[in-house]
Enzyme design. Structure first.
Site, PDB file in Angstrom:
ATOM      1  N   ASN A 250      70.509  41.367 -35.453  1.00 29.66           N
ATOM      2  CA  ASN A 250      69.996  41.730 -34.052  1.00 29.66           C
ATOM      3  C   ASN A 250      69.291  40.560 -33.466  1.00 29.66           C
ATOM      4  OD1 ASN A 250      68.609  41.216 -37.058  1.00 29.66           O
ATOM      5  ND2 ASN A 250      66.902  41.485 -35.862  1.00 29.66           N
ATOM      6  N   ASP A 251      68.535  39.945 -32.991  1.00 30.57           N
ATOM      7  CA  ASP A 251      67.435  39.497 -32.081  1.00 30.57           C
ATOM      8  C   ASP A 251      68.060  38.494 -31.557  1.00 30.57           C
ATOM      9  OD1 ASP A 251      65.158  41.449 -32.606  1.00 30.57           O
ATOM     10  OD2 ASP A 251      63.904  39.954 -33.266  1.00 30.57           O
ATOM     11  N   PRO A 252      67.783  38.021 -30.128  1.00 30.03           N
ATOM     12  CA  PRO A 252      68.703  36.553 -30.433  1.00 30.03           C
ATOM     13  C   PRO A 252      67.856  35.566 -30.307  1.00 30.03           C
ATOM     14  CG  PRO A 252      69.164  38.211 -28.676  1.00 30.03           C
ATOM     15  CD  PRO A 252      68.820  38.519 -29.464  1.00 30.03           C
TER      16      PRO A 252
END
EC number: 3.2.1.153
Length: 597
Positions: free
Chosen positions: A75-77
């Protein structure tokens, strides 16, 4: 940290032209997909009945040039940076499968933002303050070229706090190993009015005029959503400022805040810790309501606070980074090319069972250069120039006229891996339909109600992509032009409602509005990058960006797809230039620096 669990609930052709018979005013029922005489009709009021997928969910949905690990959930960078000749991309990663959980910091490096080497995780869950997960954070490069990670960790009771890690060996070009600070966590939500399970995602730090470090953390303060502000002399010991950088009393928890400086009309990036030029503005981005929103304003150094140019209470009217499947974005100052780069997480919109069968879930959007428009009112975005190194087999057309009902097929490119740039020139602006300001509250709804099958004065016109032979499957990316009292408003839509015959998919119609001075510019540009299950579109020079995830059965069945330019508005649209390329496959985490990637 994005709360990812919330997302898991789950032709008759004459040359290159297709006649206006393809555009009946509104067709439905048995006419959808054909008229009984061999002609393909695609603008249907109702999609054809879903069909079961192929026996196995095809690996064909895996992208060719987007960033994603070889397997499992991402998911998130987190903490992108450029350091000693390498771009580093850290990201939220599950070592154990394609579902959310057991989150560590994945790590890859690149010299060009296109081809990536996968490394072992930079951070794993091995201390009391991060045993529940190594959540999202940032990287700050301290004086002397010392990178430091600051990230959110969760303890066994899911209480959140901020932790720090340093590279074990700065001479290692890949920065493979990171050592956590002995005094972690360095920041706890101990102040009155704070919520210990809503305290996460620290920003990159910056130095203020007093020489002290500053950093913002997403949180809740006395029930308000806020970008909480902290100060430090040494980046290890932090003190909460008695007021937030900015807060709002009418929105949900702000995840993944981002704060950076921008200069109107200048696409060069700014380092927030360096001297900020006169006339610069600041952008405050927050991830909220499952989308990324932002405000433009100024950083008041005397008050140590962000002051928006316009205070908008209704958050439905806040500006958006992207109007599609895009969340938890992170930007960084690229000192290599003096630009600011942003990218976000694009989740899967198929079913969790599909993800288990695929063995992977999630990707990051193409890195984008981001800057402030000339008028200082909104951010513009464009894919980094490096992605053009994958272009091959250019197809070019000039002087195309699209009358109402026309389709023009863009042939001889790989319709599953393509980069298409097209400009639409309007012969007349007198036919624009009137604009209703209430549409701004829900442009997606308006895209759904006024789809490409509904003729307008100016538009719809745009692209039909990932279209099957009989048009039963297709995705529409298009514009409509409206006349307001003193300006023109352009609606850009990415309509996925007929994108696939497969069941159990999210197939919305995304959309966003932007102002356009048609009397001066006359031409509206569209760039669409198609990468199998990922589609990124940039309208009006990057005024509106829409990321879409699509899973056409024709791709899973290794079938053939088509791309068309079209117009279904009363006004003729001219295409002075159309260019398209097949995109080669990038080397993304294929070269392994670690056996489990």
């Amino acid at each position: 940290m994005a709360q990812a669990w919330a997302f898991l609930l789950p032709v008759l052709v004459f040359g290159s032209y297709v006649t206006s018979l393809f555009f009946p005013s509104y067709i439905s029922g048995p006419l959808c997909g054909g008229d009984g005489g061999g002609r393909s009709l695609f603008l249907c009021a109702q999609a054809p009945k879903d069909q079961d997928p192929s026996p196995a969910v095809s690996t064909m949905y895996k992208t060719a040039f987007h960033f994603q690990p070889a397997k499992n959930w991402m998911n998130d960078p987190s903490g992108p940076m450029y350091f000693n000749g390498f771009y580093h991309e850290f990201y939220q990663y599950n070592l154990n499968g394609p579902i959310f959980g057991d989150i560590v910091w994945g790590h890859s490096v690149s010299t060009d933002l296109v081809n990536w080497i996968g490394l072992e995780p930079a951070l794993v869950r091995d201390t009391p303050s991060d045993i529940d997960g190594c959540w999202t954070g940032s990287v700050t490069i301290l004086p002397g070229g010392k990178p430091v990670i600051i990230y959110t960790g969760g303890d066994k009771d899911q209480h959140q706090a901020q932790n720090i890690a340093f590279p074990k060996n700065r001479s290692d070009p890949y920065l493979r190993e990171w050592i956590k600070a002995a005094n972690n966590p360095v920041l706890r939500p101990d102040e009155p009015g704070m919520n210990s399970i809503e305290f996460r995602d620290p920003t990159t730090g910056w130095i203020g005029p007093d020489g002290l470090w500053r950093m913002a953390v997403g949180g809740e303060l006395n029930g308000y959503s806020a970008a909480l502000l902290y100060k430090s002399e040494d980046f290890l010991n932090w003190t909460k400022v008695d007021h937030p950088l900015y807060s709002h009393n009418g929105s949900n928890m702000w995840e993944c805040p981002d704060f950076f400086a921008v200069l109107p009309g200048n696409n060069a990036g700014l380092d927030l810790s360096a001297a900020i030029p006169q006339g610069a503005k600041h952008a405050l981005k927050m991830s909220v309501d499952s989308v990324d929103k932002y405000m433009i304003g100024v950083y008041d150094l005397q008050r140590d606070a962000f002051v928006p140019d316009n205070v908008v209470d209704d958050r439905r009217l806040w500006l958006r980074i992207d109007y599609g499947t895009f969340y938890a974005s992170k930007s960084f100052f690229d000192s290599n090319k003096n630009r600011r780069i942003i990218w976000g997480w694009s989740r899967e919109t198929d079913s969790p069972s599909d993800d288990l069968e695929k063995g992977w879930a999630g990707l990051h959007t193409i890195p984008r250069t981001i800057w402030l428009a000339d008028n200082g009112k909104q951010l513009l975005q464009w894919p980094v120039e490096e992605i053009e190194s994958l272009r091959t087999n250019e197809i070019s057309h000039q002087g195309i006229e699209l009358n109402k009902g026309d389709l023009f097929e863009i042939k001889e490119v790989d319709a599953f891996q393509a980069d298409v740039e097209i400009g639409f020139e309007l012969a007349s602006i007198d036919d624009a339909d009137p604009f209703d300001p209430s549409w701004l509250l829900d442009p997606e709804k308006h895209c759904g109600e006024a789809g490409a099958s509904v003729p307008g004065g100016i538009g719809p016109f745009g692209l039909v992509i990932l279209a099957s032979d009989n048009m039963d499957e297709h995705t529409e990316v298009y514009f409509r032009v409206y006349k307001s009292q003193e300006k023109y408003m352009v609606l850009m839509c990415s309509d996925l409602r007929r994108s696939s015959l497969r069941p159990d998919l999210e197939k919305p119609a995304y959309g966003g509005f932007f102002e356009f001075d048609l009397e001066k510019e006359r031409k509206i540009s569209l760039r669409t990058l198609i990468d199998r299950s990922a589609v990124e579109s940039f309208g009006g020079g990057g005024r509106v960006c829409i990321t879409s995830r699509v899973y056409p059965a024709v791709l899973a069945d290794v079938g053939r797809a088509h791309i068309y330019a079209f117009n279904n508005g009363s006004a003729t649209v001219r295409v002075p230039q159309l260019s398209a390329w097949t995109m080669r496959k990038a080397q993304v985490n294929v070269e392994k620096g670690w056996s489990a990637i």
